[in-house]
Design a protein around this motif. Sequence first.
Motif, PDB file in Angstrom:
ATOM      1  N   GLN A 234       0.817  -1.215   0.000  1.00  0.00           N
ATOM      2  CA  GLN A 234       0.000   0.000   0.000  1.00  0.00           C
ATOM      3  C   GLN A 234       0.851   1.266   0.000  1.00  0.00           C
ATOM      4  N   TRP A 235       1.901   1.265   0.829  1.00  0.00           N
ATOM      5  CA  TRP A 235       2.704   2.490   0.993  1.00  0.00           C
ATOM      6  C   TRP A 235       3.826   2.598  -0.041  1.00  0.00           C
ATOM      7  N   ARG A 236       4.120   1.484  -0.728  1.00  0.00           N
ATOM      8  CA  ARG A 236       5.231   1.432  -1.683  1.00  0.00           C
ATOM      9  C   ARG A 236       6.551   1.851  -1.044  1.00  0.00           C
ATOM     10  N   MET A 237       6.770   1.385   0.157  1.00  0.00           N
ATOM     11  CA  MET A 237       8.066   1.601   0.813  1.00  0.00           C
ATOM     12  C   MET A 237       8.320   0.442   1.780  1.00  0.00           C
ATOM     13  N   THR A 238       9.595   0.240   2.110  1.00  0.00           N
ATOM     14  CA  THR A 238       9.957  -0.859   2.995  1.00  0.00           C
ATOM     15  C   THR A 238       9.411  -0.622   4.402  1.00  0.00           C
ATOM     16  N   VAL A 239       8.782  -1.638   4.968  1.00  0.00           N
ATOM     17  CA  VAL A 239       8.331  -1.572   6.359  1.00  0.00           C
ATOM     18  C   VAL A 239       9.141  -2.604   7.134  1.00  0.00           C
ATOM     19  N   ARG A 240       9.907  -2.129   8.096  1.00  0.00           N
ATOM     20  CA  ARG A 240      10.815  -3.027   8.817  1.00  0.00           C
ATOM     21  C   ARG A 240      10.080  -3.742   9.954  1.00  0.00           C
ATOM     22  N   VAL A 241      10.531  -5.000  10.208  1.00  0.00           N
ATOM     23  CA  VAL A 241       9.867  -5.852  11.188  1.00  0.00           C
ATOM     24  C   VAL A 241      10.888  -6.353  12.213  1.00  0.00           C
ATOM     25  N   GLY A 242      10.549  -6.281  13.480  1.00  0.00           N
ATOM     26  CA  GLY A 242      11.379  -6.835  14.547  1.00  0.00           C
ATOM     27  C   GLY A 242      10.625  -7.889  15.329  1.00  0.00           C
ATOM     28  N   GLU A 243      11.347  -8.580  16.209  1.00  0.00           N
ATOM     29  CA  GLU A 243      10.754  -9.606  17.070  1.00  0.00           C
ATOM     30  C   GLU A 243      11.126  -9.278  18.509  1.00  0.00           C
ATOM     31  N   LEU A 244      10.124  -9.330  19.383  1.00  0.00           N
ATOM     32  CA  LEU A 244      10.343  -8.959  20.776  1.00  0.00           C
ATOM     33  C   LEU A 244       9.915 -10.102  21.690  1.00  0.00           C
ATOM     34  N   ASP A 245      10.827 -10.554  22.556  1.00  0.00           N
ATOM     35  CA  ASP A 245      10.464 -11.575  23.549  1.00  0.00           C
ATOM     36  C   ASP A 245      10.194 -10.889  24.880  1.00  0.00           C
ATOM     37  N   ILE A 246       9.118 -11.300  25.545  1.00  0.00           N
ATOM     38  CA  ILE A 246       8.732 -10.602  26.769  1.00  0.00           C
ATOM     39  C   ILE A 246       8.860 -11.474  28.017  1.00  0.00           C
TER      40      ILE A 246
ATOM     41  N   ALA B  97      14.098 -15.327  20.955  1.00  0.00           N
ATOM     42  CA  ALA B  97      15.007 -14.251  20.547  1.00  0.00           C
ATOM     43  C   ALA B  97      14.294 -12.907  20.482  1.00  0.00           C
ATOM     44  N   THR B  98      14.999 -11.872  20.909  1.00  0.00           N
ATOM     45  CA  THR B  98      14.598 -10.507  20.602  1.00  0.00           C
ATOM     46  C   THR B  98      15.501 -10.027  19.474  1.00  0.00           C
ATOM     47  N   VAL B  99      14.919  -9.737  18.316  1.00  0.00           N
ATOM     48  CA  VAL B  99      15.714  -9.305  17.165  1.00  0.00           C
ATOM     49  C   VAL B  99      15.101  -8.017  16.639  1.00  0.00           C
ATOM     50  N   ILE B 100      15.717  -6.907  16.987  1.00  0.00           N
ATOM     51  CA  ILE B 100      15.233  -5.615  16.501  1.00  0.00           C
ATOM     52  C   ILE B 100      16.427  -4.891  15.895  1.00  0.00           C
ATOM     53  N   PRO B 101      16.696  -5.171  14.613  1.00  0.00           N
ATOM     54  CA  PRO B 101      17.942  -4.682  14.010  1.00  0.00           C
ATOM     55  C   PRO B 101      17.813  -3.244  13.501  1.00  0.00           C
ATOM     56  N   PHE B 102      17.163  -2.410  14.283  1.00  0.00           N
ATOM     57  CA  PHE B 102      17.060  -0.992  13.923  1.00  0.00           C
ATOM     58  C   PHE B 102      16.834  -0.204  15.199  1.00  0.00           C
ATOM     59  N   ASP B 103      17.087   1.110  15.137  1.00  0.00           N
ATOM     60  CA  ASP B 103      16.926   1.954  16.315  1.00  0.00           C
ATOM     61  C   ASP B 103      15.461   2.379  16.394  1.00  0.00           C
ATOM     62  N   ILE B 104      14.845   2.113  17.540  1.00  0.00           N
ATOM     63  CA  ILE B 104      13.421   2.450  17.683  1.00  0.00           C
ATOM     64  C   ILE B 104      13.217   3.863  18.211  1.00  0.00           C
ATOM     65  N   THR B 105      14.288   4.507  18.658  1.00  0.00           N
ATOM     66  CA  THR B 105      14.154   5.823  19.271  1.00  0.00           C
ATOM     67  C   THR B 105      13.606   6.840  18.261  1.00  0.00           C
ATOM     68  N   GLU B 106      12.606   7.584  18.676  1.00  0.00           N
ATOM     69  CA  GLU B 106      11.970   8.637  17.861  1.00  0.00           C
ATOM     70  C   GLU B 106      11.196   8.086  16.672  1.00  0.00           C
ATOM     71  N   ARG B 107      10.898   6.787  16.677  1.00  0.00           N
ATOM     72  CA  ARG B 107      10.077   6.205  15.613  1.00  0.00           C
ATOM     73  C   ARG B 107       8.722   5.795  16.198  1.00  0.00           C
ATOM     74  N   THR B 108       7.788   5.463  15.278  1.00  0.00           N
ATOM     75  CA  THR B 108       6.514   4.887  15.713  1.00  0.00           C
ATOM     76  C   THR B 108       6.637   3.371  15.684  1.00  0.00           C
ATOM     77  N   VAL B 109       6.445   2.740  16.819  1.00  0.00           N
ATOM     78  CA  VAL B 109       6.517   1.286  16.901  1.00  0.00           C
ATOM     79  C   VAL B 109       5.095   0.735  17.045  1.00  0.00           C
TER      80      VAL B 109
END
Lengths: 185, 313
Positions: free
Chosen positions: A62-74, A91-103
């Motif tokens: 829909q957005w025609r742009m990459t949407v990155r996906v992470g995995e969070l273990d709680i 595993a917690t795998v979040i290979p990007f910085d979440i600061t100042e983004r919308t999660v």
Amino acid sequence: MTDSPAHKTDLLMDDAAVQAAIREVARQIAVGNPPSGEVLLVGIQTGGVLLARRLAELLQRQWRMTVRVGELDISMHRDDLDQRPAPEVHATVIPFDITERTVVLVDDVLNSGRTARAALDALTDLGRPRRVQLAILVDRGLRELPIQPDFVGKVVKTQPGERVVVQMSSDGAAGKVLLEKPVGR
Amino acid sequence: MRWSRKDLLDLQSLSPEEITAILDTAREFKAVGGRAIKKVPPLRGRTVVNLFVEPSTRTRISFELAAVRLSADVINFTAEASSLKKGETLKDTAKNLQALRADFIIIRHSAAGAPHFLARVLDAHVVNAGDGAHEHPTQGLLDVFTMREHKGRIAGLKVTILGDILYSRVARSNIWALQKLGAEVTLCGPPTLVPPIFREMGCRVTANLDDAVADADVVNLLRIQHERQRQTMFPSLGEYTSLFGITRDRLKKMKPDVLIMHPGPINRGVEVESDVADGVHSVILEQVTNGLAVRMAALYLINGAHGGTPEEN
């Protein structure tokens, strides 16, 4: 349906209903967020991970742009660790910085809200998002904490003691939702 | 696998599945250590007592840091500063700690079986941090974790343990874990320090170093324990080094991807030449990092073993 002696299993959603609910969640996420590339999807282990990947595919189209996906273990952040056997840590795998983004936190089923609370804590250890939203495939009610989803595929009324089981193929292309009821009620 | 043990006392009594569960859990706790915020909350409000009746610095610090990173409160207790010196029994000391509501007792003791004894008389979780010549389970786990991380598997690996094996709890814990996971273990050293009785544990025993390391995937060097009156066991440190020390020349004859391990503290120039200890084959400092992760995993798993039913959704 295969019924175990202790449970009776009902089909709550067939594949078509599951796919429609996933499309509905993706539609709501797209309505709630501008196509800015700011949105990161984080699936909660284990049920939210496949769903997050499937939602990312739909949003990318829909957005025609990459949407990155992470995995969070709680599991390390649960509030009942002194009352149960240690849950398996995934595993917690979040290979990007979440600061100042919308999660967008993604999970398959929302019930008490305790998993979502733990996920908010786990996420806070990794950075400070500008905004956190909650996307859920099936909201079965029975909340125990003041937590509400932002995006919901389907709301189902359930009773305590019942189980909602979401089954998805590994590519997220096929799925179903079952309701397990204890026998003798 | 659902973990159900209250204590971690030895590796001999663990199943391969239980050992693998600790290693898999440790992998995720290692990732926690790599983050900016290295602390997680699963042991929040719990009290961990390090009861080190036999002195140790590195193991105690590793357990202390593991407990702190799990958000527990930690009390360090050493024999020198305790009533054990005034004649109090171990049981009374431990009961006193439990009366203070200690949730975990981590014990290092010169007597084999001391942790097992405490586990029987206490409700608190007990972790063996080394008991005499018997076992040092977290050291065995961290060694196996390090091997698995580098080699991708344990089954079929050829592992040589070299040196002072006779009184080594590190060797025994390594042997149990490695054999349960399917590795082939060779022991090598002066015959006085590597008695043939170890063949009964299923190990290959040899005094020929070249033979022991030629096809090894891993060489785990054990420290020569000067403090345990070693002068009667072999003629001199110089002779030990010439026969069993790992030098650059000996390293060249080994597999090109051999791992050199050592539980520390290293006697540089005795078991291993400095160039080898600091070289590309050495994972000695990684072992220290992995020890922290393995200890976090062990504390996390035994903390949860209270029964109860997991909540759904």
